[in-house]
Design an enzyme around this catalytic site. Structure first.
Site, PDB file in Angstrom:
ATOM      1  N   ASN A  42       0.859  -1.176   0.000  1.00  0.00           N
ATOM      2  CA  ASN A  42       0.000   0.000   0.000  1.00  0.00           C
ATOM      3  C   ASN A  42       0.900   1.232   0.000  1.00  0.00           C
ATOM      4  OD1 ASN A  42      -1.842   2.020   0.466  1.00  0.00           O
ATOM      5  ND2 ASN A  42      -2.349   1.402   2.563  1.00  0.00           N
ATOM      6  N   LYS A  81       0.102   4.254  -0.476  1.00  0.00           N
ATOM      7  CA  LYS A  81      -0.568   5.468   0.028  1.00  0.00           C
ATOM      8  C   LYS A  81      -0.300   6.636  -0.939  1.00  0.00           C
ATOM      9  CE  LYS A  81      -0.230   3.435   4.548  1.00  0.00           C
ATOM     10  NZ  LYS A  81      -0.169   3.580   5.977  1.00  0.00           N
ATOM     11  N   HIS A  94      -9.531   1.261   4.472  1.00  0.00           N
ATOM     12  CA  HIS A  94      -8.300   1.507   5.226  1.00  0.00           C
ATOM     13  C   HIS A  94      -8.574   2.546   6.316  1.00  0.00           C
ATOM     14  CE1 HIS A  94      -4.272   2.764   6.255  1.00  0.00           C
ATOM     15  NE2 HIS A  94      -3.864   1.612   5.752  1.00  0.00           N
ATOM     16  N   GLU A 136      -6.995   4.970   7.369  1.00  0.00           N
ATOM     17  CA  GLU A 136      -6.725   6.373   7.014  1.00  0.00           C
ATOM     18  C   GLU A 136      -7.898   6.984   6.262  1.00  0.00           C
ATOM     19  OE1 GLU A 136      -2.900   5.666   5.241  1.00  0.00           O
ATOM     20  OE2 GLU A 136      -2.131   5.219   7.242  1.00  0.00           O
ATOM     21  N   GLU A 150      -5.696  -4.828  10.665  1.00  0.00           N
ATOM     22  CA  GLU A 150      -4.708  -3.770  10.852  1.00  0.00           C
ATOM     23  C   GLU A 150      -5.047  -2.965  12.104  1.00  0.00           C
ATOM     24  OE1 GLU A 150      -2.485  -2.513   7.111  1.00  0.00           O
ATOM     25  OE2 GLU A 150      -4.309  -1.365   7.157  1.00  0.00           O
ATOM     26  N   GLY A 197       2.276   2.448  10.938  1.00  0.00           N
ATOM     27  CA  GLY A 197       3.262   3.520  10.807  1.00  0.00           C
ATOM     28  C   GLY A 197       3.932   3.922  12.109  1.00  0.00           C
ATOM     29  N   SER A 227       3.131  -1.833  10.634  1.00  0.00           N
ATOM     30  CA  SER A 227       4.569  -1.849  10.932  1.00  0.00           C
ATOM     31  C   SER A 227       5.255  -3.169  10.568  1.00  0.00           C
ATOM     32  CB  SER A 227       4.821  -1.497  12.405  1.00  0.00           C
ATOM     33  OG  SER A 227       4.430  -0.163  12.654  1.00  0.00           O
TER      34      SER A 227
HETATM   35  P1  PGA Z   1       2.675   0.504   7.777  1.00  0.00           P
HETATM   36  O1  PGA Z   1       1.226   0.712   7.133  1.00  0.00           O
HETATM   37  O2  PGA Z   1       3.217  -0.775   7.204  1.00  0.00           O
HETATM   38  O3  PGA Z   1       3.458   1.712   7.354  1.00  0.00           O
HETATM   39  O4  PGA Z   1       2.502   0.417   9.252  1.00  0.00           O
HETATM   40  C1  PGA Z   1       0.344  -0.353   6.940  1.00  0.00           C
HETATM   41  C2  PGA Z   1      -0.919   0.127   6.316  1.00  0.00           C
HETATM   42  O5  PGA Z   1      -1.342   1.257   6.578  1.00  0.00           O
HETATM   43  O6  PGA Z   1      -1.542  -0.585   5.522  1.00  0.00           O
END
Ligand code: PGA
Length: 261
Positions: free
Chosen positions: A9, A11, A102, A104, A173, A179, A219
């Protein structure tokens, strides 16, 4: 045997098309040897066309290793929906997977369970593979998996016709792990996978839920990826990778470590 899957992903990254092409090519060229794992790249919409041209050609579907996905999709096919994009549109670029829900998007765009339910239905209708994201915002130290995880799953899968979600993917998740460099523990991830499979069986029926895949995100990096996958059928069957997926070398290592299990 169901294949494992590692989804990148990206983003809102990278900012330059050349960079996107370069990361993509490096991943493509270095995952050729993988056997039981699929890799999916979900770039920003703006790069779909250029990356679709870089996709390997004339690959037998059964041997396909690299797939193109999107990070979101709107539920209507076309019409007066400013700023939106539909599955019909992205399918022209060979897109096969769509991330839905997601955290976000739930957070910054205010996406609700009801909207996500419509999106999942649209994705299934178009014949794309949905990657439904669920996960709690917070977790008490040492606490159990909060009920919101099951609630999000039920809400997203409401009214899905039996059998339709057979090839679907559910990404667990935990938002606090995204992150932050603070991944969930492998033990808890296995517990979450078991719970999600059980809940999905209740909603969809045993037969229909038998082949869906549950994956982990939050992460993930080259060092910890393999620890989330267990050899038996209980663990996670793949990963959703954010930050680390923009580093081609690291992402390839993740894919290879998952494939090697
Ligand atoms: P990350 O993000 O691996 O940077 O923690 C995962 C995600 O948002 O799908």
């Amino acid at each position: 045997m169901t294949k494992k899957i590692v989804i990148a992903n990206w983003k809102l990254n990278p900012l330059l098309r050349q960079e996107a092409g370069s990361i993509f090519n490096k991943i493509k060229n270095n995952i050729r040897g993988i056997k039981n794992t699929e890799a999916v790249i979900c770039p920003p919409f703006a790069y779909l066309e250029s990356l679709s041209r870089l996709m390997p050609r004339n690959v037998n579907k059964r041997h396909q290793k690299l797939f193109l996905g999107v990070q979101d999709i709107f539920w209507e096919e076309k019409g007066a929906y400013t700023g939106e994009i539909s599955s019909v549109l992205v399918k022209q670029f060979g897109v096969t997977h769509a991330i839905i829900g997601h955290s976000e998007r739930r957070k910054w765009l205010g996406e609700t369970d009801e909207m996500l339910n419509k999106k999942i239905k649209a994705v299934l209708k178009a014949g794309l593979t949905p990657v439904l994201c669920i996960g709690e915002w917070e977790r008490e130290e040492g606490g159990e998996l909060p009920p919101i995880v099951g609630e999000q799953l039920k809400a997203a899968l409401t009214g899905i016709r039996k059998g339709q979600f057979k090839k679907g993917i559910i990404a667990y998740e935990p938002v606090w792990a995204i992150g932050t460099g603070r991944a969930e523990t492998p033990d808890n991830a296995v517990k979450a996978a078991i719970y999600i499979r059980r809940t999905a069986r209740e909603i969809l029926g045993r037969k229909n839920a038998a082949s869906l895949r549950v994956i982990y995100g939050g992460s993930v990096n080259a060092k910890n990826a393999a620890s989330f996958i267990s050899k038996d059928i209980l663990g996670m069957e793949g990963m959703l990778v954010g930050g680390a997926s923009l580093d081609a070398k690291e992402f390839v290592e993740i894919v290879k470590s998952v494939d090697g299990i």
